[in-house]
Design a protein around this motif. Structure first.
Motif, PDB file in Angstrom:
ATOM      1  N   THR A 122      -2.095  10.066  -2.980  1.00 28.75           N
ATOM      2  CA  THR A 122      -1.578   8.718  -2.916  1.00 28.75           C
ATOM      3  C   THR A 122      -2.130   7.909  -4.086  1.00 28.75           C
ATOM      4  OG1 THR A 122      -1.729   8.918  -0.533  1.00 28.75           O
ATOM      5  CG2 THR A 122      -1.261   6.718  -1.390  1.00 28.75           C
ATOM      6  N   VAL A 123      -1.219   7.285  -4.807  1.00 29.49           N
ATOM      7  CA  VAL A 123      -1.653   6.362  -5.858  1.00 29.49           C
ATOM      8  C   VAL A 123      -1.850   5.020  -5.170  1.00 29.49           C
ATOM      9  CG1 VAL A 123      -1.034   5.281  -8.040  1.00 29.49           C
ATOM     10  CG2 VAL A 123      -0.337   7.634  -7.574  1.00 29.49           C
ATOM     11  N   THR A 124      -3.098   4.592  -5.052  1.00 31.68           N
ATOM     12  CA  THR A 124      -3.342   3.384  -4.261  1.00 31.68           C
ATOM     13  C   THR A 124      -3.104   2.115  -5.055  1.00 31.68           C
ATOM     14  OG1 THR A 124      -5.700   3.567  -4.695  1.00 31.68           O
ATOM     15  CG2 THR A 124      -4.903   4.480  -2.622  1.00 31.68           C
TER      16      THR A 124
ATOM     17  N   ALA B  69     -11.780  -7.592  -0.707  1.00 28.07           N
ATOM     18  CA  ALA B  69     -11.049  -8.706  -0.114  1.00 28.07           C
ATOM     19  C   ALA B  69      -9.740  -8.192   0.465  1.00 28.07           C
ATOM     20  CB  ALA B  69     -10.770  -9.759  -1.175  1.00 28.07           C
ATOM     21  N   LYS B  70      -9.334  -8.805   1.557  1.00 29.42           N
ATOM     22  CA  LYS B  70      -8.014  -8.482   2.120  1.00 29.42           C
ATOM     23  C   LYS B  70      -6.984  -9.262   1.325  1.00 29.42           C
ATOM     24  CE  LYS B  70      -8.427  -7.177   6.943  1.00 29.42           C
ATOM     25  NZ  LYS B  70      -9.780  -7.591   7.388  1.00 29.42           N
ATOM     26  N   ILE B  71      -6.023  -8.550   0.778  1.00 32.91           N
ATOM     27  CA  ILE B  71      -5.003  -9.186  -0.044  1.00 32.91           C
ATOM     28  C   ILE B  71      -3.695  -9.065   0.705  1.00 32.91           C
ATOM     29  CG2 ILE B  71      -3.798  -9.051  -2.262  1.00 32.91           C
ATOM     30  CD1 ILE B  71      -6.443  -7.654  -3.284  1.00 32.91           C
TER      31      ILE B  71
ATOM     32  N   GLU C  42       2.598  -4.288   3.250  1.00 32.97           N
ATOM     33  CA  GLU C  42       1.278  -3.729   3.492  1.00 32.97           C
ATOM     34  C   GLU C  42       0.166  -4.735   3.155  1.00 32.97           C
ATOM     35  OE1 GLU C  42      -1.119   0.203   1.982  1.00 32.97           O
ATOM     36  OE2 GLU C  42       1.071   0.230   1.885  1.00 32.97           O
ATOM     37  N   ILE C  43      -0.949  -4.610   3.887  1.00 30.48           N
ATOM     38  CA  ILE C  43      -2.124  -5.427   3.596  1.00 30.48           C
ATOM     39  C   ILE C  43      -3.121  -4.532   2.865  1.00 30.48           C
ATOM     40  CG2 ILE C  43      -4.075  -6.682   4.637  1.00 30.48           C
ATOM     41  CD1 ILE C  43      -2.073  -7.264   6.993  1.00 30.48           C
ATOM     42  N   PHE C  44      -3.723  -5.043   1.815  1.00 34.37           N
ATOM     43  CA  PHE C  44      -4.639  -4.238   1.012  1.00 34.37           C
ATOM     44  C   PHE C  44      -6.052  -4.758   1.150  1.00 34.37           C
ATOM     45  CE2 PHE C  44      -0.501  -4.174  -0.978  1.00 34.37           C
ATOM     46  CZ  PHE C  44      -0.288  -2.814  -1.132  1.00 34.37           C
ATOM     47  N   GLU C  45      -6.986  -3.839   1.044  1.00 30.53           N
ATOM     48  CA  GLU C  45      -8.367  -4.259   0.954  1.00 30.53           C
ATOM     49  C   GLU C  45      -8.893  -3.724  -0.367  1.00 30.53           C
ATOM     50  OE1 GLU C  45     -10.411  -3.896   4.626  1.00 30.53           O
ATOM     51  OE2 GLU C  45     -12.330  -4.428   3.713  1.00 30.53           O
ATOM     52  N   LYS C  46      -9.120  -4.620  -1.290  1.00 26.21           N
ATOM     53  CA  LYS C  46      -9.421  -4.200  -2.664  1.00 26.21           C
ATOM     54  C   LYS C  46     -10.498  -5.101  -3.257  1.00 26.21           C
ATOM     55  CE  LYS C  46      -5.644  -1.505  -3.239  1.00 26.21           C
ATOM     56  NZ  LYS C  46      -5.693  -0.088  -3.481  1.00 26.21           N
ATOM     57  N   SER C  47     -11.126  -4.540  -4.294  1.00 27.49           N
ATOM     58  CA  SER C  47     -12.017  -5.357  -5.107  1.00 27.49           C
ATOM     59  C   SER C  47     -11.241  -5.801  -6.338  1.00 27.49           C
ATOM     60  CB  SER C  47     -13.229  -4.536  -5.547  1.00 27.49           C
ATOM     61  OG  SER C  47     -13.938  -4.136  -4.400  1.00 27.49           O
TER      62      SER C  47
ATOM     63  N   PHE D  82       3.691  -2.360  -2.110  1.00 25.88           N
ATOM     64  CA  PHE D  82       3.504  -2.905  -0.761  1.00 25.88           C
ATOM     65  C   PHE D  82       4.723  -2.765   0.140  1.00 25.88           C
ATOM     66  CE2 PHE D  82       5.545  -7.093  -0.153  1.00 25.88           C
ATOM     67  CZ  PHE D  82       6.061  -7.283  -1.419  1.00 25.88           C
ATOM     68  N   LEU D  83       5.832  -2.298  -0.427  1.00 28.45           N
ATOM     69  CA  LEU D  83       7.022  -2.165   0.416  1.00 28.45           C
ATOM     70  C   LEU D  83       7.882  -1.033  -0.123  1.00 28.45           C
ATOM     71  CD1 LEU D  83       8.483  -3.979   2.731  1.00 28.45           C
ATOM     72  CD2 LEU D  83       9.960  -4.652   0.860  1.00 28.45           C
ATOM     73  N   THR D  84       8.303  -0.134   0.740  1.00 27.19           N
ATOM     74  CA  THR D  84       9.193   0.956   0.343  1.00 27.19           C
ATOM     75  C   THR D  84      10.314   1.054   1.362  1.00 27.19           C
ATOM     76  OG1 THR D  84       7.305   2.139  -0.572  1.00 27.19           O
ATOM     77  CG2 THR D  84       9.295   3.418  -0.239  1.00 27.19           C
ATOM     78  N   ARG D  85      11.528   1.095   0.888  1.00 30.76           N
ATOM     79  CA  ARG D  85      12.669   1.299   1.789  1.00 30.76           C
ATOM     80  C   ARG D  85      13.597   2.342   1.157  1.00 30.76           C
ATOM     81  NH1 ARG D  85       9.748  -1.077   4.544  1.00 30.76           N
ATOM     82  NH2 ARG D  85      10.068  -2.959   5.772  1.00 30.76           N
ATOM     83  N   GLN D  86      13.944   3.355   1.928  1.00 30.80           N
ATOM     84  CA  GLN D  86      14.824   4.405   1.437  1.00 30.80           C
ATOM     85  C   GLN D  86      16.273   4.075   1.778  1.00 30.80           C
ATOM     86  OE1 GLN D  86      13.510   7.206  -0.146  1.00 30.80           O
ATOM     87  NE2 GLN D  86      11.450   6.401   0.097  1.00 30.80           N
ATOM     88  N   ASN D  87      17.169   4.558   0.949  1.00 32.69           N
ATOM     89  CA  ASN D  87      18.612   4.482   1.213  1.00 32.69           C
ATOM     90  C   ASN D  87      19.117   3.090   1.588  1.00 32.69           C
ATOM     91  OD1 ASN D  87      18.880   7.271   0.763  1.00 32.69           O
ATOM     92  ND2 ASN D  87      18.131   7.654   2.837  1.00 32.69           N
TER      93      ASN D  87
END
Lengths: 440, 374
Positions: A87-89, B160-162, B168-173, B184-189
């Motif tokens: 997974t590419v995060t 930090a929660k972004i 999607e919610i991310f927790e990143k520095s 943060f968002l994927t939709r197929q078809n």
């Protein structure tokens, strides 16, 4: 000049923020690279595959592109295998470093893994151009189509699969601008970046104007297919295009294309000159029609004698020509065909005077032109004469050798005629224009 | 560069004695616990951070300073989380010439108190970008949306929660001057409708008189609804890049356009490029005045017109095309006769929708009177 460098490094996750560029595990070379080059914009879509060596857990891949013209907002990495395990995060652009991006990758497997890296670059361009040779009787033409690919991207592309796109693409930003922008996505409050790269590019452009560098004809097949509103040319095999090099490839060569020589006269468009056109159709009947013909410069020559010596006729920038469409090449003004309209009679009549003050409220204007069409060539020619009127209230009476007459729209008419070699034809047209309340 | 600091200090009990309070008696420099960077407002970024203060019994002074960081000082709020009923904020004061404020907090006894500080932080924001990959037949796309966090606020954030209002919610520095891109968002078809539009108000009518080709704009339209696998929330606007599967395991880039903010049930259109395989030639073949009314001076004061428009459309592609023609008739008018049905977009705009077969040629004519032209 390999400027794109991928550094794959292993960093334990919670070290965070201090970005160390150590712990280098691999420096993978490109396995394959594909260039899709556009001609309507300074844009090339690069897809390269590289084999990365993953460690279980968190991995980092550093990608740097200093002194190239890569658009960092287009960077993308994805695994070609084990997509569910790798997974590419995120992709981040570390502070205060230009030309560098780092992917955080989480892997459930360790070992070699093929991945694809995609991005846009500016600086690679392609151009179609044509050499046309008319037969001595001017009835057929040989057409050679070439494509010329020039790389000024700052990066060498070795053994690349080269694909060329014909089509008009919609872009919001110039890729060259995105490549120069720092930070890659700009700042929340936009600051104009120092324009060092800009100067560099201007230099390139200046050089480009003089460079006809390193042409080399390679007879390679070019696969052609339509996709969406585009046409895709895929050049057989691979090409190595070092930075600042140009390559010329033969796209097609077709002999015995029937052509129509014709001439146009329309004062409103071309002034008093007769303009020579060469027309053919991009279809099977003309030994073409296999694919659209991209826009490009066409130089037209003519075979003048039995030894096939050539004479240069003129050049034109062709439009993009879809399959089955007519082509009209404008080869410029000629002196050996003349069209001379002369006003030989002028009358006004049918005056109306409006009731209270007896001013003129309407009248008819009758203009009679004698149009002389002269062909001073040793070949028969086709001539198209277009006349425009100031408005739609007119009637016309044609007399003499006017060929085929046709009304084009409310204020335009056209005469089309064949004129044999060394012949002059004449006809008259009487136009009555109704003015003022004569139009009612 | 940690610039936002919270210092809890014992300030003695004399509450109003100190206008120049020394911040020496440091009790604790509490670390951030949970930090949330909320990006649901495109213009303002809200940061919420939780910290644990070691409060003494009595009045405590908590300094909050942000030298070199652009915090909207009026937006700063503090919320007592552990003992909200007992621990009270007595006052908030701003020392002169400093990016700081001081809370006087009263605690009935010594507490480890969790607090939440929230504020609007400038020079940190997000962009939304989209990537869509269309299938070869151009009937649907795989849609991805990325969140691009641009932190030029002067502050580093670790873990930090972004978050946005969806996806999607991310927790990143995130470090100061760092830009971070996250899927943060994927939709197929997701179904798309491909449409070509010839707008007679904008495009030239006679392509033969134009240098180069007249391109007919091509758009993809996507509806933000359940049928598209979307429709949970309004989609934020941003730059979209559209690709297409080329059928050989690769893609080509079709073009890019801006997605406008799209509420649920609404649609957005992406202008990807121009088609040069469709040629539209429009000509007016009749335009005369009729029903002329004159005044006493015999001048025309009112008339109608009798006009005929003829539009020839040629499709040079080997596939059918959906084409919309937009035509304009000014003022008041009546349609007499038309070769094709049209929709009246507004009083003066006509829309002819047509399916052009592969290699097909069609001619639209419409005959109308403009009424009461003065």
């Amino acid at each position: 000049m390999k400027k794109i460098i991928s550094v794959f490094c292993l960093i334990f996750l919670f070290s965070a923020i201090g970005y160390c560029k150590i712990d280098l595990t691999t420096l993978p070379e490109r396995d394959r690279v594909q260039l899709t080059i556009y001609n309507s914009a300074d844009l090339t879509f690069v897809r390269e595959s590289r084999t990365l060596t993953m460690k279980k857990g968190d991995n980092r891949l550093q990608f740097s592109w200093a002194n190239t013209l890569i658009d960092p907002t287009s960077l993308e990495l994805f695994p070609l295998k084990d997509a569910d395990k790798i997974t590419v995060t995120d992709l981040f652009f570390p502070p205060r470093i230009t030309g560098l991006g780092v992917w955080n990758i989480n892997s459930h497997i360790s070992g070699k893994s093929p991945c694809e890296i995609n991005y846009f670059t500016s600086g690679i361009s392609w151009q179609a151009y044509y050499l046309a040779t008319l037969s001595q009787d001017e009835k057929t033409m040989k057409l050679d189509g070439y494509v010329k690919v020039t790389n000024r991207s700052g990066e060498d592309y070795e053994n690349a699969q080269v694909r060329l796109i014909v089509g008009k693409i919609h872009l919001l930003d110039e890729i060259a601008m995105l490549a120069r922008r720092y930070p890659p996505y700009g700042r929340p409050i936009e600051v104009i970046p120092p324009d060092e790269q800009g100067r560099r590019e201007q230099l390139f452009r200046a050089k480009a104007a003089v460079a006809g560098a390193a042409d080399r004809v390679v007879v390679k097949q070019i696969e052609k297919e339509g996709l969406s509103e585009y046409f895709l040319y895929t050049i057989e095999g691979t090409e190595t295009i070092p930075n600042n090099w140009t390559k010329r490839l033969l796209s097609f060569s077709q002999d015995k294309i029937p052509v129509v020589n014709f001439y146009k006269y329309e004062e409103e468009r071309f002034g008093k000159s007769v303009i020579r056109f060469l027309s053919f159709k991009n279809d099977k009947a003309h030994n073409l029609g296999k694919e659209p013909i991209p826009d490009g410069l066409i130089k037209v020559f003519k075979i003048v004698d039995k030894d096939e010596h050539l004479s240069y006729i003129g050049q034109d920038n062709t439009k993009y020509i879809p399959v089955d469409e007519d082509v009209e090449l404008n080869l410029g003004a000629v002196l050996d065909i003349k069209v001379e309209p002369k006003l030989i009679d002028y009358k006004t009549y049918n005056y109306n005077f409006n009731a209270p003050n007896r001013n003129i409220s309407g009248w008819d204007e009758e203009k009679t032109y004698r149009i002389t069409v002269s062909n001073y060539r040793n070949l028969p020619v086709k001539i198209e004469i277009t006349r425009n009127f100031p408005h739609q209230y007119w009637t016309i009476e044609n007399k003499g050798d006017f060929g085929e007459y046709r009304q084009i729209d409310i204020d335009t008419v056209r005469y089309t005629m064949e004129v044999p070699p060394n012949t002059t034809k004449q006809f008259t047209c009487k136009v009555v224009l109704r003015w003022g309340d004569r139009q009612h | 560069m940690k610039r936002i600091l919270v210092l809890a200090a014992i300030s003695g009990i004399i509450l109003f004695s100190n206008t120049s309070h020394s911040r020496t008696k440091l009790v604790a420099l509490p670390e951030r616990a949970d930090t949330v960077i909320r990006l649901d407002n495109p213009h303002f970024t809200l940061v919420e951070e939780e910290r644990v203060l070691t409060l003494q019994k009595g009045t405590n002074q908590v300094d909050f300073s942000w030298a070199g960081v652009s915090i909207d000082s009026d937006s700063i709020c503090i919320k007592i989380l552990t003992h909200p009923k007992e621990v009270n904020i007595i006052s908030v004061s701003y020392p002169p010439g400093e990016n700081a404020l001081v809370w006087q907090i009263y605690s009935p006894q010594a507490y480890e108190e969790k607090i939440r500080i929230s504020y609007l932080l400038r020079s940190i924001d997000r962009l939304i970008t989209y990537k869509a990959v269309a299938d070869k037949n151009e009937t649907n796309v795989n849609l991805q949306s990325f969140l691009v966090l641009r932190n030029f606020s002067g502050e580093d954030f670790s873990r930090a929660k972004i978050l946005l209002d969806y996806g999607e919610i991310f927790e990143k520095s995130v470090a100061h001057e760092e830009t971070k891109q996250m899927l943060f968002l994927t939709r197929q078809n997701v179904p798309i409708e491909k449409q070509l539009t010839f707008d007679a108000r904008v495009l030239p009518w006679e392509p033969e008189k134009v240098q180069g080709n007249v391109g007919i704009p091509v758009t993809y339209t996507i509806v933000n609804d359940k049928k598209s696998g979307l429709g949970d929330c309004g989609l934020w606007g941003g730059k979209a890049r559209i690709f297409q599967d080329d059928g050989h395991g690769s893609t080509i880039f079709l073009g890019e356009d801006n997605v406008a903010f799209t509420p649920v049930r609404e649609k957005f259109s992406l202008y990807i490029g121009d088609s040069r395989d469709i040629v539209v030639t429009q000509r007016k073949i009749k335009d005369v005045m009729v029903n002329i009314r004159k005044n006493a001076d015999n001048a025309v004061i009112l008339y109608d017109t009798d006009e005929i428009m003829k539009i020839e459309i040629e499709n040079f592609k080997d596939s059918p095309v959906n084409l919309t023609l937009i035509e304009n008739i000014p003022g008041q008018w009546d349609m007499e006769e038309t070769s094709h049905q049209y929709e009246k977009e507004d009083a003066n705009t006509l829309k002819f929708k047509m399916d052009l077969p592969a290699k097909g040629k069609q001619t639209i004519t419409y005959h109308y009177h403009r009424r009461n032209v003065r």
